[in-house]
Write a protein that holds these residues in place. Structure first.
Motif, PDB file in Angstrom:
ATOM      1  N   GLU A 161      57.269  21.619  10.293  1.00 23.19           N
ATOM      2  CA  GLU A 161      56.936  22.917   9.699  1.00 23.19           C
ATOM      3  C   GLU A 161      55.580  22.847   9.002  1.00 23.19           C
ATOM      4  N   LYS A 162      55.354  21.751   8.273  1.00 27.31           N
ATOM      5  CA  LYS A 162      54.082  21.566   7.549  1.00 27.31           C
ATOM      6  C   LYS A 162      52.908  21.496   8.532  1.00 27.31           C
ATOM      7  N   ILE A 163      53.069  20.748   9.618  1.00 24.17           N
ATOM      8  CA  ILE A 163      51.993  20.612  10.603  1.00 24.17           C
ATOM      9  C   ILE A 163      51.686  21.955  11.248  1.00 24.17           C
ATOM     10  N   LEU A 164      52.723  22.708  11.608  1.00 22.49           N
ATOM     11  CA  LEU A 164      52.507  24.011  12.247  1.00 22.49           C
ATOM     12  C   LEU A 164      51.839  24.991  11.288  1.00 22.49           C
ATOM     13  N   ASP A 165      52.263  24.985  10.028  1.00 20.50           N
ATOM     14  CA  ASP A 165      51.641  25.870   9.040  1.00 20.50           C
ATOM     15  C   ASP A 165      50.161  25.521   8.867  1.00 20.50           C
ATOM     16  N   GLU A 166      49.849  24.236   8.836  1.00 16.81           N
ATOM     17  CA  GLU A 166      48.447  23.808   8.706  1.00 16.81           C
ATOM     18  C   GLU A 166      47.646  24.177   9.948  1.00 16.81           C
ATOM     19  N   ALA A 167      48.281  24.087  11.122  1.00 14.75           N
ATOM     20  CA  ALA A 167      47.596  24.458  12.362  1.00 14.75           C
ATOM     21  C   ALA A 167      47.228  25.931  12.354  1.00 14.75           C
ATOM     22  N   VAL A 168      48.147  26.767  11.864  1.00 11.06           N
ATOM     23  CA  VAL A 168      47.884  28.206  11.809  1.00 11.06           C
ATOM     24  C   VAL A 168      46.776  28.511  10.806  1.00 11.06           C
ATOM     25  N   GLU A 211      45.636  14.492  26.872  1.00  8.76           N
ATOM     26  CA  GLU A 211      46.704  15.344  27.391  1.00  8.76           C
ATOM     27  C   GLU A 211      48.072  14.886  26.891  1.00  8.76           C
ATOM     28  N   LYS A 212      48.293  13.577  26.871  1.00  9.33           N
ATOM     29  CA  LYS A 212      49.595  13.062  26.430  1.00  9.33           C
ATOM     30  C   LYS A 212      49.816  13.305  24.947  1.00  9.33           C
ATOM     31  N   ILE A 213      48.767  13.132  24.156  1.00 12.31           N
ATOM     32  CA  ILE A 213      48.889  13.413  22.720  1.00 12.31           C
ATOM     33  C   ILE A 213      49.152  14.906  22.499  1.00 12.31           C
ATOM     34  N   ALA A 214      48.435  15.750  23.245  1.00  9.90           N
ATOM     35  CA  ALA A 214      48.625  17.204  23.122  1.00  9.90           C
ATOM     36  C   ALA A 214      50.038  17.625  23.521  1.00  9.90           C
ATOM     37  N   SER A 215      50.659  16.888  24.429  1.00  6.87           N
ATOM     38  CA  SER A 215      52.004  17.250  24.883  1.00  6.87           C
ATOM     39  C   SER A 215      53.035  17.158  23.759  1.00  6.87           C
ATOM     40  N   ILE A 216      52.733  16.408  22.702  1.00  5.02           N
ATOM     41  CA  ILE A 216      53.635  16.275  21.559  1.00  5.02           C
ATOM     42  C   ILE A 216      53.788  17.602  20.815  1.00  5.02           C
ATOM     43  N   ALA A 217      52.826  18.514  20.989  1.00  2.00           N
ATOM     44  CA  ALA A 217      52.887  19.810  20.298  1.00  2.00           C
ATOM     45  C   ALA A 217      54.174  20.559  20.639  1.00  2.00           C
ATOM     46  N   LYS A 218      54.636  20.454  21.880  1.00  2.00           N
ATOM     47  CA  LYS A 218      55.899  21.114  22.268  1.00  2.00           C
ATOM     48  C   LYS A 218      57.063  20.581  21.440  1.00  2.00           C
ATOM     49  N   PHE A 219      57.073  19.279  21.237  1.00  2.00           N
ATOM     50  CA  PHE A 219      58.121  18.651  20.418  1.00  2.00           C
ATOM     51  C   PHE A 219      58.052  19.147  18.980  1.00  2.00           C
ATOM     52  N   VAL A 220      56.839  19.206  18.432  1.00  2.00           N
ATOM     53  CA  VAL A 220      56.662  19.642  17.039  1.00  2.00           C
ATOM     54  C   VAL A 220      57.147  21.083  16.864  1.00  2.00           C
ATOM     55  N   ILE A 221      56.828  21.938  17.831  1.00  2.00           N
ATOM     56  CA  ILE A 221      57.273  23.334  17.752  1.00  2.00           C
ATOM     57  C   ILE A 221      58.797  23.404  17.856  1.00  2.00           C
ATOM     58  N   LYS A 222      59.374  22.606  18.730  1.00  2.00           N
ATOM     59  CA  LYS A 222      60.835  22.588  18.895  1.00  2.00           C
ATOM     60  C   LYS A 222      61.522  22.144  17.608  1.00  2.00           C
ATOM     61  N   GLU A 223      60.907  21.195  16.897  1.00  2.00           N
ATOM     62  CA  GLU A 223      61.498  20.668  15.658  1.00  2.00           C
ATOM     63  C   GLU A 223      60.913  21.357  14.426  1.00  2.00           C
ATOM     64  N   LYS A 224      60.613  22.609  14.560  1.00  2.00           N
ATOM     65  CA  LYS A 224      59.925  23.388  13.521  1.00  2.00           C
ATOM     66  C   LYS A 224      60.690  23.451  12.206  1.00  2.00           C
ATOM     67  N   ASP A 225      62.005  23.222  12.231  1.00  2.00           N
ATOM     68  CA  ASP A 225      62.807  23.350  11.015  1.00  2.00           C
ATOM     69  C   ASP A 225      62.802  22.083  10.170  1.00  2.00           C
ATOM     70  N   THR A 226      62.187  21.009  10.661  1.00  2.00           N
ATOM     71  CA  THR A 226      62.059  19.806   9.836  1.00  2.00           C
ATOM     72  C   THR A 226      60.835  19.944   8.937  1.00  2.00           C
ATOM     73  N   LEU A 227      60.848  19.236   7.830  1.00  5.25           N
ATOM     74  CA  LEU A 227      59.779  19.398   6.838  1.00  5.25           C
ATOM     75  C   LEU A 227      58.404  19.067   7.413  1.00  5.25           C
ATOM     76  N   LEU A 228      58.302  17.951   8.125  1.00  5.42           N
ATOM     77  CA  LEU A 228      57.006  17.526   8.644  1.00  5.42           C
ATOM     78  C   LEU A 228      56.483  18.489   9.700  1.00  5.42           C
TER      79      LEU A 228
END
Length: 306
Positions: free
Chosen positions: A221-228, A202-219
């Motif tokens: 954006e890359k992670i979200l594109d790969e997830a999709v 659950e704690k690791i999964a909670s980081i997804a909110k942070f990744v989505i919020k920081e979507k404009d950074t290279l890393l």
């Protein structure tokens, strides 16, 4: 007066809905996870018993007053899982008039009470289903270690892997790293604190909110594109298993219904030439409401039969 109790048991939380049939009234309470693969059978049993009793005590009712129970559990994946949950429910007093399924079906039925179609859930974990006539086809959702691609856990782990490598001097710095909470004044201690803090699914999964919020950074954006890309593998497989020329595909779960991710999935659907076959709907309702629809449908069929 009769009731339907619907339970949406996810990897991070569980939502309970008690529906008063005659007055068309819903009572909700939120509880802890009921995913036994993450927290163990005894904790799941304790959580279910505590919260079911709490919602019944609020209305001063007993198990006999509930005409139908609908349980959707994220860790109900196999026939053995079904037997396990059945035993847990019987032990806490739910002995008849109940159905157990994967929680993805609740999410689908919240939008499509009576029609066929598909559902992609990406929250803590991920899973997909195609419902076509009497055929049900499942894709993904076989646990965080081997499956659950494009899920909150998958996203969170990808980010933490890169961040930990950076702290060890083996990865280039990404701008998103400057936004990570600081726990220590040097890299080694920060690494140790990160590993200590993010020590559950659950704690690791909670980081997804942070990744989505920081979507404009290279890393990020890359992670979200790969997830999709991973989620689209399930979308394509679902489409292959639905014969209808056009069907509703429901997105559910905190990751999938986030507007950033939903837009990316829509774009991929167009790129794959599936826009005429798929009507994409992000589920903004509580999936637990889908259980109420299932219960009402069951009781309606029973009343007609009698």
């Amino acid at each position: 007066m009769g009731y339907i109790l619907s339970v949406d048991g996810g990897g991070s939380k569980t939502l309970y809905c008690l529906y008063e049939i005659e007055n068309d009234y819903k009572e909700y309470i939120r509880g802890d996870s009921t995913n036994y693969k993450n927290i163990g059978i005894d904790v799941v049993k304790s959580n279910l018993e505590k919260n079911i009793n709490e919602i019944m005590n609020k209305k001063n009712i007993s198990f006999q007053d509930i005409k139908y129970f609908v349980f959707g559990f994220s860790s109900c994946d196999t026939a053995e899982d079904y037997k396990l949950f059945k035993k847990i429910l019987e032990d806490i007093g739910v002995k008849e008039n109940f159905v157990i399924m994967n929680d993805a079906e609740l999410a689908f039925r919240a939008i499509c009470p009576f029609e066929d179609g598909g559902v992609i859930v990406s929250g803590t974990g991920s899973i997909g289903f195609a419902f076509d006539d009497k055929k049900v086809v499942r894709v993904g959702g076989w646990g965080k270690e081997l499956s659950d691609l494009g899920s909150g856990y998958w996203i969170g782990r990808k980010f933490l892997e890169k961040y930990i490598l950076y702290l060890e001097g083996m990865e280039e710095k990404d701008k998103s790293f400057d936004k990570v909470e600081i726990f220590a004044d040097n890299r080694r201690k920060q690494l140790e604190k990160i590993v200590e803090k993010y020590n559950t699914t659950e704690k690791i999964a909670s980081i997804a909110k942070f990744v989505i919020k920081e979507k404009d950074t290279l890393l990020c954006e890359k992670i979200l594109d790969e997830a999709v890309v991973e989620l689209m593998k399930m979308v394509k497989q679902i489409s292959k298993n639905i014969k209808k020329d056009k069907y509703t595909l429901v997105l559910s779960g905190g990751v999938a219904v986030n507007e950033i991710v939903t837009v990316k999935i829509k774009e991929k659907i167009v790129q794959c030439g599936l826009e005429n076959k798929i009507k994409l709907v992000a589920n903004k309702y509580e999936p637990v409401d889908g259980g109420i629809n299932i219960g009402l449908n069951y009781l309606n069929k029973i009343s007609k039969w009698w």
